[in-house]
Design an enzyme around this catalytic site. Structure first.
Site, PDB file in Angstrom:
ATOM      1  N   ARG A  64     -31.642  11.004  26.693  1.00  7.03           N
ATOM      2  CA  ARG A  64     -31.861  12.371  27.170  1.00  7.03           C
ATOM      3  C   ARG A  64     -33.202  12.435  27.881  1.00  7.03           C
ATOM      4  O   ARG A  64     -34.237  12.078  27.317  1.00  7.03           O
ATOM      5  CB  ARG A  64     -31.820  13.351  25.997  1.00  7.03           C
ATOM      6  CG  ARG A  64     -32.120  14.792  26.371  1.00  7.03           C
ATOM      7  CD  ARG A  64     -31.735  15.739  25.260  1.00  7.03           C
ATOM      8  NE  ARG A  64     -30.289  15.765  25.084  1.00  7.03           N
ATOM      9  CZ  ARG A  64     -29.655  16.617  24.262  1.00  7.03           C
ATOM     10  NH1 ARG A  64     -30.348  17.484  23.556  1.00  7.03           N
ATOM     11  NH2 ARG A  64     -28.338  16.585  24.156  1.00  7.03           N
ATOM     12  N   LYS A 100     -30.315   7.217  19.390  1.00  7.83           N
ATOM     13  CA  LYS A 100     -30.516   8.119  20.513  1.00  7.83           C
ATOM     14  C   LYS A 100     -31.884   7.850  21.105  1.00  7.83           C
ATOM     15  O   LYS A 100     -32.774   7.309  20.438  1.00  7.83           O
ATOM     16  CB  LYS A 100     -30.445   9.578  20.054  1.00  7.83           C
ATOM     17  CG  LYS A 100     -30.099  10.554  21.154  1.00  7.83           C
ATOM     18  CD  LYS A 100     -28.619  10.510  21.518  1.00  7.83           C
ATOM     19  CE  LYS A 100     -28.263  11.582  22.521  1.00  7.83           C
ATOM     20  NZ  LYS A 100     -26.821  11.636  22.816  1.00  7.83           N
TER      21      LYS A 100
END
Length: 376
Positions: A64, A100
């Site tokens: 992200r 992540k």
């Protein structure tokens, strides 16, 4: 270029600054295997990779790229997201763990080939414990750049040897989850005639709107990024663009942007009877689900509904065909139905039922690994 990496191992929890390990209940209550901070001053890269679990396999999760208000917010986000990936993989039935990554900054001004290359080289140093993919702020073109510097990347364009953008499969998973929720709530899986509010019309939201329009649903859409809305207006003139969907008159609320839109306040005010979307961490706190349940609102656990993209990239690692991947994503309908049935039979919330399914698979994998270790 100067490359620096600062790994933090959860074993040392009590020996480091309270600003790291005591700053968040995600480290106290949900310990991670490894958290690594990367920085490359030359390109402006500041990145964090969080590996929550590798019990089921190497940790896979997207990168992200987002302009967080501060680095503390970035840490909180990556910890929440990586834990969610562990559960998402377990429920999806793929042999992958949860991880992540976040890159701190505005991709519109900071993203460059130099930065992406530096980041990929950092990922390579983790030796395959973490495999990256796309997420908010990154796309298949970015992954192509990363793929020149690390072998641990999935979701590249097909021309570069990848399976392409995962947004269509993520949207398909949300769509079939929404149908399963409709079946549970109204007794019919059809969304024809239902009013669905799609919050976030980026890669996944756009593909979800395409499916909903084809189904015959009435769609309201909103996004803070006007070019994304302009694309929806041009391609789907029957869609109504509004300033906000969460407080509109809806049958289904589909959060597909950033998470944490369902708070105690919004959960008590929304008119939708079903909530199902692609956004991660939709509830500000777990207790919000009980508020929804008390109001008779059916909420689909987010990490179950948005698992289609993960199934796609897991298929890429296995060499699955597009047809096999699509069939696997469509089975999310059955998984959601199973979770609602378990929640009803065990008198628990859907979130707890989904967690139980995931934790049972993780525990079984850990047990088998322990048995193999003792046998050797």
């Amino acid at each position: 270029m100067t490359l620096t990496a600062e790994p933090v191992n959860s074993v040392a929890t009590q020996e480091v600054s309270s600003e790291i390990f005591d700053r968040s209940d995600y480290l106290r209550e949900y310990p991670h295997e490894q958290i690594t901070f990367f920085q490359d001053p030359a390109s402006g890269l500041k990145a964090i990779v969080a590996i929550h679990s590798t019990t089921l396999g190497p940790a896979l999760g997207g990168t992200r790229f987002y302009p967080y208000a501060d680095e503390s917010s970035a840490v909180t986000d990556v910890l929440r997201l990586s834990r969610g990936m562990t559960y998402k993989a377990a429920v999806a039935g793929v042999d992958l763990g949860g991880g992540k990554a976040v890159i701190v900054g505005d991709p519109a001004s900071l993203k460059s080939e130099e930065l992406l290359s530096a980041y990929a080289k950092f990922v390579q140093t983790l030796g395959g414990r973490y495999i990256t993919a796309g997420d908010v702020g990154t796309n298949s073109n970015d992954l192509d750049v990363m793929g020149r510097h690390t072998e641990f990347v999935v979701g590249r364009n097909t021309e570069a040897g990848g399976s392409g953008d995962s947004a269509p499969m993520t949207a398909l998973g949300v769509f079939v989850s929404m149908r399963a929720a409709a079946q549970s709530h109204w007794g019919s899986a059809s969304l024809a005639g239902k009013t669905v509010g799609v919050e976030g019309t980026g890669k996944v939201g756009y593909e979800l709107i395409k499916l909903l329009v084809a189904e015959g649903a009435t769609v309201l859409a909103t996004d803070v990024y006007s070019p994304a809305l302009d694309r929806v207006k041009a391609d789907f003139p029957q869609v109504t663009v509004v300033g906000s969907v969460i407080d509109a008159e809806l049958d289904v609320y589909a959060p597909c942007a950033m998470g944490a839109t369902l708070s105690d306040v919004t959960a008590r005010s929304i008119t939708a009877e079903v909530v199902c979307g692609a956004a991660n961490n939709q509830l500000t706190v777990p207790a919000v689900e009980q508020v929804l349940r008390d109001r008779g609102i059916t909420w689909t656990p987010d990490y179950v509904a948005n698992g289609g993209g993960l199934i796609q990239v897991a298929g890429e690692l296995k060499g699955s065909s597009a047809a096999e991947v699509t069939a696997a994503v469509e089975k999310i309908f059955d998984t959601v139905a199973e979770i609602f049935t378990k929640a009803e039979s065990d008198s628990i919330l859907a979130g707890a039922a989904a967690d139980a399914v995931a934790e049972a698979r993780i525990a079984e994998a850990a047990r088998r690994a322990a048995n193999r270790g003792s046998a050797s």
